[in-house]
Design an enzyme around this catalytic site. Structure first.
Site, PDB file in Angstrom:
ATOM      1  N   SER B 166       0.836  -1.202   0.000  1.00 48.29           N
ATOM      2  CA  SER B 166       0.000   0.000   0.000  1.00 48.29           C
ATOM      3  C   SER B 166       0.879   1.264   0.000  1.00 48.29           C
ATOM      4  O   SER B 166       1.761   1.397  -0.835  1.00 48.29           O
ATOM      5  CB  SER B 166      -0.932  -0.072   1.216  1.00 48.29           C
ATOM      6  OG  SER B 166      -1.945   0.870   1.146  1.00 48.29           O
ATOM      7  N   ARG B 236     -11.836   5.738  10.428  1.00 46.20           N
ATOM      8  CA  ARG B 236     -11.391   4.355  10.437  1.00 46.20           C
ATOM      9  C   ARG B 236     -12.473   3.414   9.883  1.00 46.20           C
ATOM     10  O   ARG B 236     -12.167   2.437   9.197  1.00 46.20           O
ATOM     11  CB  ARG B 236     -11.018   3.958  11.869  1.00 46.20           C
ATOM     12  CG  ARG B 236     -10.354   2.596  11.963  1.00 46.20           C
ATOM     13  CD  ARG B 236      -9.102   2.552  11.131  1.00 46.20           C
ATOM     14  NE  ARG B 236      -8.272   1.396  11.428  1.00 46.20           N
ATOM     15  CZ  ARG B 236      -7.199   1.071  10.743  1.00 46.20           C
ATOM     16  NH1 ARG B 236      -6.831   1.818   9.709  1.00 46.20           N
ATOM     17  NH2 ARG B 236      -6.484   0.024  11.067  1.00 46.20           N
ATOM     18  N   ASP B 333      -9.033  -6.528  -4.376  1.00 44.67           N
ATOM     19  CA  ASP B 333      -8.615  -5.243  -3.810  1.00 44.67           C
ATOM     20  C   ASP B 333      -9.139  -4.119  -4.710  1.00 44.67           C
ATOM     21  O   ASP B 333      -8.668  -3.944  -5.831  1.00 44.67           O
ATOM     22  CB  ASP B 333      -7.080  -5.201  -3.735  1.00 44.67           C
ATOM     23  CG  ASP B 333      -6.546  -3.923  -3.095  1.00 44.67           C
ATOM     24  OD1 ASP B 333      -7.337  -3.005  -2.827  1.00 44.67           O
ATOM     25  OD2 ASP B 333      -5.316  -3.865  -2.871  1.00 44.67           O
ATOM     26  N   HIS B 366      -8.182  -5.240   0.021  1.00 44.88           N
ATOM     27  CA  HIS B 366      -6.873  -4.620   0.231  1.00 44.88           C
ATOM     28  C   HIS B 366      -6.139  -5.222   1.425  1.00 44.88           C
ATOM     29  O   HIS B 366      -4.919  -5.311   1.430  1.00 44.88           O
ATOM     30  CB  HIS B 366      -7.075  -3.109   0.423  1.00 44.88           C
ATOM     31  CG  HIS B 366      -5.799  -2.326   0.459  1.00 44.88           C
ATOM     32  ND1 HIS B 366      -4.851  -2.401  -0.536  1.00 44.88           N
ATOM     33  CD2 HIS B 366      -5.303  -1.458   1.383  1.00 44.88           C
ATOM     34  CE1 HIS B 366      -3.825  -1.605  -0.227  1.00 44.88           C
ATOM     35  NE2 HIS B 366      -4.081  -1.033   0.926  1.00 44.88           N
ATOM     36  N   ASP B 367      -6.897  -5.643   2.433  1.00 46.83           N
ATOM     37  CA  ASP B 367      -6.303  -6.238   3.629  1.00 46.83           C
ATOM     38  C   ASP B 367      -5.527  -7.523   3.340  1.00 46.83           C
ATOM     39  O   ASP B 367      -4.750  -7.968   4.186  1.00 46.83           O
ATOM     40  CB  ASP B 367      -7.386  -6.549   4.673  1.00 46.83           C
ATOM     41  CG  ASP B 367      -7.557  -5.408   5.669  1.00 46.83           C
ATOM     42  OD1 ASP B 367      -6.759  -4.448   5.615  1.00 46.83           O
ATOM     43  OD2 ASP B 367      -8.487  -5.468   6.494  1.00 46.83           O
TER      44      ASP B 367
END
Lengths: 200, 410
Positions: B166, B236, B333, B366-367
């Site tokens: 990232s 968040r 992602d 994405h994680d």
């Protein structure tokens, strides 16, 4: 060493830039790296093969060549290879065009479906041929576009592709010769496997 | 961009494959640090951790660049009863992809961070007060520059690899352009050469959530003895939605209820599991992360454009790079989509650089880059094992000549 490594080798210049489409486990690229010190790049879709290439320190890109080579610039490679993969792509004619756009020269190899062994299989046994170069059953084969030496040369003519050299290999079971007289005389019948060096 | 939220409990024993008990260290750089925006920090501190042993010729060092909410604690535990290992413990440790039996791993908290390195919550020596919103605007190249200073201090002339996911991947790429002789491999995971408009939009929305919290006070919340927790929590929550894929959210939470009932004749307040998850993530983050750092980090992300100074031509940008590249993306992602990685690969091919690319089929969005994904682990491990072979001496070799270094002690 595989016969086709040796056959391809002679068309490759020392230190040249080589793109290997459907590079598999990277055997050819590794051979060319050792014998010709090429700047090689492989293209592959199988994840295990990609990991194998990476573990050998080879450059490999995950990409489906059926979607074209639009990420490669015109004339960006000295030679583009397509060994034992032509019969597995969806649009062989399109892939050939793309190869000739990206590479100054191309090398294409494929099993010859016109080989007497294949014809024998089909004619006498009435079954799709299974051999050293075509080891799959019809229902689970990745090879969806078999062609013969004649078919390939007809496509080259249609697409104005210039054949620089043709090398053929005889059938498995025969004494290993890359250009016996039978081959030269009737490649469509006696070549088990054909390697073409082509350009625009 | 986020840390995985589930860790195995390791309170009893340190699991095999763990980097073990690790301790943060602090490097102090007394000279003024000129930030790329033109302002000057009189001195900086960088907090970092190391895992594994540096070999005799110092050729086996690997730099880990963290993402938006990461810090120096990438692997191992801080104490035996620590419940949560470092944020990339899945991939750093003995026998893991970044194998600490072979590599000396350096992981730092970036400048501007809130885990010990100089940042908005540090004291500005000129005013005696916290920097707060007055901390200089940082760019990715400022992180690379401070990482270079840390490398000098550790006498690492050339990294075996600079690795980041990232926002961390952006730093790794910048390393390859700014200091081409100082890394042999650049590993860029789930990253991009620049953010898309949609990505900037998400960051803006998160920043607006923070700045519109009445407790934010224009970033001077410390002076008001308060914290913009609600804003940070919303930021968040937005982040977490974008780090996961639709599918994985569906699988993980579905429409399950945490409380309340769908039954007729009952009036109750519903809370879906996904709501509870997001609330929890937001709450935890808002207690532990600094809002000004969040603003600063997301702005640096938005600003980053690898090829801007190279006539917007990434091929030209990579021309000077000398290292080899591994690029990895994940199919699900959508925050840093595979297309962004393909653009990067295309530029590297155009620049005739050595590059390998794997597009990992993983559902976690994405994680994925933080989570255990088998194929990702295989290809990452294979790449790093090859890189390890190039390190001249192994950690226990004592008779290697010193590397020819141009070290400027900071």
């Amino acid at each position: 060493m595989r016969d086709d490594y040796v056959a391809v080798d002679k068309f490759i210049d020392e230190g040249s830039r080589v793109l290997d489409l459907g590079c598999g486990d990277g055997g050819m690229l590794q051979h060319l790296d050792e014998s010709k010190n090429v700047r090689g790049l492989g293209v592959e879709i199988d994840s295990d093969n990609i990991t194998l290439c990476v573990s050998k320190g080879l450059n490999v890109i995950e990409q489906d060549i059926d979607n074209g080579l639009s990420n490669f610039a015109d004339n960006s490679f000295d030679t583009v290879l397509l060994t034992q993969t032509l019969q597995a792509v969806h649009r062989p004619d399109y892939v050939l065009q793309e190869m000739l756009r990206v590479g100054k020269e191309c090398i294409i190899s494929f099993p010859n479906f016109g080989h007497w062994h294949a014809r024998w299989h089909l004619m006498l046994r009435g079954k799709m041929p299974v051999s050293k170069f075509m080891p799959f059953e019809w229902y689970d084969t990745p090879n969806i576009h078999f062609c013969t030496v004649k078919d390939f040369e007809a496509l080259c003519e249609k697409q104005h592709i210039r054949i620089l050299q043709r090398t053929v290999q005889v059938a498995p079971g025969f004494k290993k010769r890359t250009s016996g007289w039978l081959n030269r005389a009737w490649p469509n019948l006696f070549a088990a496997y054909a390697i073409y060096h082509v350009t625009r | 961009m986020s840390e995985p939220n589930t860790y195995p409990a390791t309170s009893m024993l340190i699991a095999p494959g763990s980097a073990g008990i690790v301790e943060p260290k602090k490097a102090h750089f007394g000279q003024p640090f000129t930030v790329s925006c033109g302002r000057i920090l009189p001195s900086i501190d960088i907090v970092y951790e190391t895992y594994g042993q540096l070999n005799a010729d110092k050729s086996n060092a690997v730099l880990i660049c963290h993402a938006l909410s990461g810090d120096h604690h990438a692997a191992g535990l801080h104490s035996a009863d620590d419940k949560k290992p470092g944020w990339w413990d899945n991939y750093i440790g003995p026998g893991k992809a970044i194998d600490t039996n072979h590599f000396y791993v350096v992981s730092l908290n970036n400048l501007g961070g809130c885990a010990g390195s100089t940042g908005p919550s540090s004291i500005n020596p000129e005013t005696g007060k916290q920097w707060g919103p007055d901390f200089p605007t940082l760019r990715v190249r400022d992180w690379v520059e401070s990482q270079r200073m840390l490398a000098d201090k550790l006498q690492i002339a050339q990294w075996a690899a600079v690795i980041g996911g990232s926002l961390g991947g952006m730093q790794a790429m910048r390393w390859a352009l700014e200091y081409p002789d100082r890394l042999r491999h650049c590993v860029v995971i789930a990253s991009a050469m620049k953010l898309s408009a949609q990505n900037i939009a998400f960051n803006k929305t998160s920043r607006t959530a923070i700045s519109s919290d009445p407790d934010f006070h224009g970033g001077r919340y410390h002076e008001h003895n308060t914290l913009p927790k609600r804003g940070l929590a919303i930021a968040r929550m937005i982040g977490h939605i974008t780090y996961l894929s639709d599918n994985v959210m569906g699988e993980k939470f579905g429409r399950d209820l945490r409380s309340g009932s769908f039954e007729r004749g009952i009036e109750s307040e519903l809370e879906f599991q996904v709501e509870s998850y997001l609330r929890h993530q937001g709450d935890v983050f808002s207690e532990s992360f600094d809002a000004n750092t969040y603003m600063l980090m997301t702005r640096a992300l938005d600003f980053f454009d690898l090829a801007r100074e190279y006539g917007d031509d990434p091929v030209k940008a990579f021309a000077a790079a000398k290292c080899r590249f591994l690029v990895v993306s994940f199919t699900s992602d959508w925050r840093f989509a595979p297309e962004r990685s393909r653009e990067l690969v295309q530029a590297l091919i155009g620049a005739e650089k050595s590059v390998s690319y794997a597009e990992i089929d993983a559902p976690q969005g994405h994680d994925s880059f933080l989570l255990p994904v088998e194929r990702y682990n295989q290809v990452f491990s294979a790449y790093m094992q090859y890189a390890a072979k190039e390190c001249v001496s192994q950690p226990d070799d004592q008779h290697q000549p010193q590397a020819n270094t141009e070290v400027h002690h900071a």
